[in-house]
Design a protein around this motif. Sequence first.
Motif, PDB file in Angstrom:
ATOM      1  N   ASP A  11       6.432 128.366  75.991  1.00 52.63           N
ATOM      2  CA  ASP A  11       5.917 129.176  74.875  1.00 52.63           C
ATOM      3  C   ASP A  11       5.082 128.266  73.991  1.00 52.63           C
ATOM      4  O   ASP A  11       5.484 127.912  72.883  1.00 52.63           O
ATOM      5  N   GLN A  13       1.521 127.629  72.024  1.00 53.94           N
ATOM      6  CA  GLN A  13       0.360 128.309  71.474  1.00 53.94           C
ATOM      7  C   GLN A  13      -0.465 127.344  70.634  1.00 53.94           C
ATOM      8  O   GLN A  13       0.031 126.334  70.146  1.00 53.94           O
ATOM      9  N   ASP A  14      -1.720 127.691  70.457  1.00 54.18           N
ATOM     10  CA  ASP A  14      -2.661 126.906  69.671  1.00 54.18           C
ATOM     11  C   ASP A  14      -2.173 126.743  68.244  1.00 54.18           C
ATOM     12  O   ASP A  14      -1.695 127.696  67.623  1.00 54.18           O
ATOM     13  N   GLY A  17      -3.430 128.958  65.180  1.00 56.59           N
ATOM     14  CA  GLY A  17      -2.954 130.320  64.962  1.00 56.59           C
ATOM     15  C   GLY A  17      -3.853 131.399  65.523  1.00 56.59           C
ATOM     16  O   GLY A  17      -3.719 132.562  65.169  1.00 56.59           O
ATOM     17  N   ASN A  18      -4.766 131.035  66.429  1.00 57.51           N
ATOM     18  CA  ASN A  18      -5.673 132.055  66.979  1.00 57.51           C
ATOM     19  C   ASN A  18      -5.080 132.817  68.161  1.00 57.51           C
ATOM     20  O   ASN A  18      -5.734 133.657  68.745  1.00 57.51           O
ATOM     21  N   GLY A  19      -3.837 132.515  68.531  1.00 54.28           N
ATOM     22  CA  GLY A  19      -3.164 133.262  69.593  1.00 54.28           C
ATOM     23  C   GLY A  19      -3.395 132.740  70.991  1.00 54.28           C
ATOM     24  O   GLY A  19      -2.894 133.319  71.955  1.00 54.28           O
ATOM     25  N   THR A  20      -4.139 131.660  71.142  1.00 52.56           N
ATOM     26  CA  THR A  20      -4.377 131.094  72.459  1.00 52.56           C
ATOM     27  C   THR A  20      -3.087 130.514  73.016  1.00 52.56           C
ATOM     28  O   THR A  20      -2.344 129.852  72.305  1.00 52.56           O
ATOM     29  N   GLU A  21      -2.808 130.786  74.288  1.00 50.70           N
ATOM     30  CA  GLU A  21      -1.586 130.327  74.923  1.00 50.70           C
ATOM     31  C   GLU A  21      -1.876 129.534  76.185  1.00 50.70           C
ATOM     32  O   GLU A  21      -2.956 129.630  76.760  1.00 50.70           O
ATOM     33  N   SER A  39      -7.441 132.971  77.052  1.00 52.88           N
ATOM     34  CA  SER A  39      -8.338 133.479  76.005  1.00 52.88           C
ATOM     35  C   SER A  39      -9.351 132.478  75.480  1.00 52.88           C
ATOM     36  O   SER A  39     -10.058 132.786  74.540  1.00 52.88           O
ATOM     37  N   THR A  40      -9.433 131.267  76.023  1.00 54.91           N
ATOM     38  CA  THR A  40     -10.371 130.284  75.498  1.00 54.91           C
ATOM     39  C   THR A  40     -10.579 129.157  76.492  1.00 54.91           C
ATOM     40  O   THR A  40      -9.939 129.103  77.527  1.00 54.91           O
ATOM     41  N   SER A  49       4.679 121.442  71.383  1.00 53.13           N
ATOM     42  CA  SER A  49       4.082 122.279  72.418  1.00 53.13           C
ATOM     43  C   SER A  49       3.575 121.440  73.587  1.00 53.13           C
ATOM     44  O   SER A  49       3.705 121.839  74.747  1.00 53.13           O
TER      45      SER A  49
END
Length: 84
Positions: A11, A13-14, A17-21, A39-40, A49
Motif C-alpha cells: 500500500d 502511495q505518492d 497526495g495525488n493518489g499515485t500508487e 496513473s503517472t 513506502s
Amino acid sequence: MSAFSSDLDLDAQDVTGNGTEVDVATNLLNGDIRLSILSTQEILLSADSADQVALALQRAAEQARRITANTTPESTNQAQPKPE
C-alpha cells in the motif's frame, strides 16, 4: 483473466497526495515480475513506502523462483548442449 497476481500487502502511495500508487505483481505462468506505477510516470515515496515496495519485490522474487523452479529445461530459452 490476468496471469499476474498483485501483492495485496503493498500500500505505497505518492507523498504529494495525488493518489499515485505502486503495484508489484508476479506472472503466475512464467515468474516475470511487473512493477507498475499507476496513473503517472513517476512517484515520490516516503522511506516507509520505499521499504514496502522493496519487501513486495522480494516477495515477488521468491514467488517467481518457486514458479520457475517447476519449469523443465525444454521450456526455457537457455541454450542446450549439443550431443556429441
